[in-house]
Scaffold this motif. Structure first.
Motif, mmCIF file in Angstrom:
data_model
loop_
_atom_site.group_PDB
_atom_site.id
_atom_site.type_symbol
_atom_site.label_atom_id
_atom_site.label_comp_id
_atom_site.label_asym_id
_atom_site.label_seq_id
_atom_site.Cartn_x
_atom_site.Cartn_y
_atom_site.Cartn_z
ATOM 1 N N SER A 115 -18.261 14.604 21.918
ATOM 2 C CA SER A 115 -19.355 15.444 21.435
ATOM 3 C C SER A 115 -19.685 15.291 19.947
ATOM 4 C CB SER A 115 -19.085 16.914 21.765
ATOM 5 O OG SER A 115 -17.861 17.349 21.215
ATOM 6 N N PRO A 116 -18.702 15.103 19.026
ATOM 7 C CA PRO A 116 -19.087 14.998 17.609
ATOM 8 C C PRO A 116 -20.051 13.847 17.302
ATOM 9 C CG PRO A 116 -16.744 15.439 17.788
ATOM 10 C CD PRO A 116 -17.237 15.152 19.177
ATOM 11 N N MET A 141 -13.725 19.088 28.172
ATOM 12 C CA MET A 141 -14.265 20.180 27.353
ATOM 13 C C MET A 141 -13.386 20.399 26.132
ATOM 14 S SD MET A 141 -16.030 23.278 29.434
ATOM 15 C CE MET A 141 -16.637 23.957 27.888
ATOM 16 N N ASP A 142 -13.783 19.839 25.010
ATOM 17 C CA ASP A 142 -13.004 20.002 23.785
ATOM 18 C C ASP A 142 -12.877 21.469 23.392
ATOM 19 O OD1 ASP A 142 -12.225 17.441 23.310
ATOM 20 O OD2 ASP A 142 -13.859 16.962 21.936
ATOM 21 N N ARG A 188 -13.134 18.829 38.318
ATOM 22 C CA ARG A 188 -12.666 20.102 37.778
ATOM 23 C C ARG A 188 -13.200 20.333 36.365
ATOM 24 N NH1 ARG A 188 -6.309 20.273 39.783
ATOM 25 N NH2 ARG A 188 -6.740 20.223 42.011
ATOM 26 N N GLU A 189 -13.226 19.270 35.573
ATOM 27 C CA GLU A 189 -13.732 19.409 34.210
ATOM 28 C C GLU A 189 -15.225 19.725 34.220
ATOM 29 O OE1 GLU A 189 -12.046 19.602 30.441
ATOM 30 O OE2 GLU A 189 -11.075 19.058 32.322
ATOM 31 N N ALA A 190 -15.962 19.066 35.116
ATOM 32 C CA ALA A 190 -17.395 19.335 35.247
ATOM 33 C C ALA A 190 -17.639 20.760 35.739
ATOM 34 C CB ALA A 190 -18.033 18.329 36.207
ATOM 35 N N MET A 317 -0.518 22.089 27.453
ATOM 36 C CA MET A 317 -1.939 22.071 27.085
ATOM 37 C C MET A 317 -2.479 20.719 27.515
ATOM 38 S SD MET A 317 -1.747 23.685 23.233
ATOM 39 C CE MET A 317 -0.531 22.490 22.657
ATOM 40 N N ALA A 318 -3.509 20.710 28.330
ATOM 41 C CA ALA A 318 -4.050 19.429 28.811
ATOM 42 C C ALA A 318 -5.512 19.597 29.161
ATOM 43 C CB ALA A 318 -3.272 18.936 30.032
ATOM 44 N N ARG A 319 -6.274 18.538 28.936
ATOM 45 C CA ARG A 319 -7.683 18.525 29.282
ATOM 46 C C ARG A 319 -7.984 17.189 29.944
ATOM 47 N NH1 ARG A 319 -8.822 22.724 29.634
ATOM 48 N NH2 ARG A 319 -9.889 21.764 31.353
ATOM 49 N N GLY A 320 -8.866 17.201 30.915
ATOM 50 C CA GLY A 320 -9.348 15.970 31.503
ATOM 51 C C GLY A 320 -8.298 15.244 32.328
#
Length: 418
Positions: A115-116, A141-142, A188-190, A317-320
């Motif tokens: 996103s940045p 999702m940051d 799931r992220e979407a 802690m985890a994303r994606g």
């Protein structure tokens, strides 16, 4: 198509999660399209990889972010109401490159990785007869990652992380409104994004993949660096990941201090190997504990994974999508994870991996693998089958390319606005 690709980290070498995904995106798109790459790097030595990327890209611009300078540059965001992350990854010198290329080239699309990088389009002064498609690969999702950090932090850190989570979510909403398509690494992220941004109408999924020929069970003879020892021992537990990344550091420290002693109590011969670049001081200090080795940077992590009796991924802690998990599974190694790790991977606990969130449960799962050779072999075989059937790079990248080509061939709001 002519594509401008903007990345917050140089997509080479593909040796960590985000760089692995961007590397495969660039390579895949370059097969049938012209790709120009403008990106950042935070290591001085990474500047030398621009030449390697010219195998796939017509033009390559790599500019370095010095971490302490970027941190100082982002501080004003605290009083400006802007996300720290956006200012951290913004360089005026790279903006000039982007503006120049947009003015010179009639791009069909601009793909932003993370996103940045949207800021370089929001800030551009380049004007053309026709605006190219704007495509965002959020990956994950940051803003939710920062929310998780806030939940585990205290004092000023908690305030900063919570503030960043809220501001980054607002920025993600702005990106969604301004871009023609937004991608995530998993369903799931979407779904989480649609839950937080109900008005989102342009959300797609392009899952991560694994090169199952590169990551294979029959890797070959395991040769360790002399400093790491000879690699002997049937009860080796291995974690692989960049050790300057907060989620990895938290998970490794939690495992080393709270879970590994429980395992050693029943299996005194067990060892825990932390394999990854730039380990923080708290991680380096783990090497003083009996049975723990901290390797630092290695040229190739596969020998360590191949030697593992069990791969552990104890992330709280985890994303994606966690590439480290898919790679271990592709190599047929029995793997024990937290349920958080499976948020982006639809592997079935108990069939493809073992999963537990509690300290005692995680230790018990690892001990099951160490004590039951048949279970370990079955888990490894099912893990590899799962990866081959569900996580090829071509499948995920074809989805991204397909949406891009469909949008390019369809009258869009860009033309309506013109």
């Amino acid at each position: 198509m002519k594509i401008l690709y903007l990345a917050h980290r140089i997509p080479y070498p593909p040796n960590k999660g985000d760089k692995i995904r961007s590397y495969h995106e660039v390579r895949h798109l370059a097969r049938r399209h012209h790709v120009d790459l403008a990106c950042l790097c935070d290591l001085k030595e990474d500047l030398g990889y621009a030449g390697a990327l010219r195998r796939w890209c017509r033009k390559v611009a790599v500019q370095r972010i010095v971490p302490w300078q970027a941190t100082a540059r982002s501080v004003p965001a605290l009083v400006q109401g802007r996300p720290l992350s956006v200012l951290y990854f913004y360089l005026r010198s790279l903006q000039r490159v982007v503006d120049g290329w947009l003015a010179q080239e009639a791009y069909d699309a601009v793909v932003c990785f993370s996103s940045p990088m949207a800021e370089y389009l929001f800030q551009t002064r380049a004007a053309g007869a026709r605006r190219p498609l704007w495509i965002m690969d959020f990956c994950d999702m940051d803003s939710d990652k920062w929310l998780q950090y806030a939940q585990r932090a205290f004092g000023v850190k908690r305030w900063i992380y919570d503030r960043e989570a809220k501001r980054l979510l607002a920025y993600e909403k702005r990106v969604q409104r301004g871009f023609d398509a937004c991608f995530f690494v998993s369903n799931r992220e979407a779904a989480l994004f649609r839950e937080r941004v109900p008005e989102a109408h342009n959300v797609h999924v392009a899952p991560n993949g694994v090169d199952t020929e590169h990551f294979r069970p029959d890797f070959g003879p395991v040769r360790f660096r002399e400093a790491d020892g000879d690699g002997s021992g049937a009860f080796r537990l291995v974690f692989v990941g960049a050790m300057d990344y907060a989620a990895n550091v938290d998970g490794v420290l939690w495992f080393a201090h709270r879970i590994f002693p429980r395992i050693r109590k029943e299996r005194p011969e067990a060892t825990f190997w932390v394999v990854g670049s730039r380990p923080q001081s708290a991680v380096r200090a783990l090497a003083q504990q009996p049975g723990i080795r901290v390797t630092g940077f290695v040229d190739d992590a596969r020998p360590y994974v191949a030697s593992a009796a069990c791969v552990v991924v104890p992330l709280r802690m985890a994303r994606g999508v966690q590439n480290k998990v898919l790679e271990a599974m592709a190599m047929g190694r029995p793997t024990v994870v937290t349920f958080k790790v499976l948020d982006g991977i639809e592997a079935i606990p108990g069939r493809d991996v073992l999963a537990a969130d509690e300290e005692e449960g995680f230790a018990r799962a690892v001990l099951r693998v160490l004590s039951d050779n048949a279970l370990a072999a079955d888990l490894g075989g099912r893990a590899r089958r799962f990866v081959k059937e569900n996580h090829s790079w071509n499948a995920g990248m074809n989805r991204l390319e397909g949406v891009l080509e469909q949008l390019a061939a369809t009258p869009s709001r860009r033309e309506a606005e013109a």
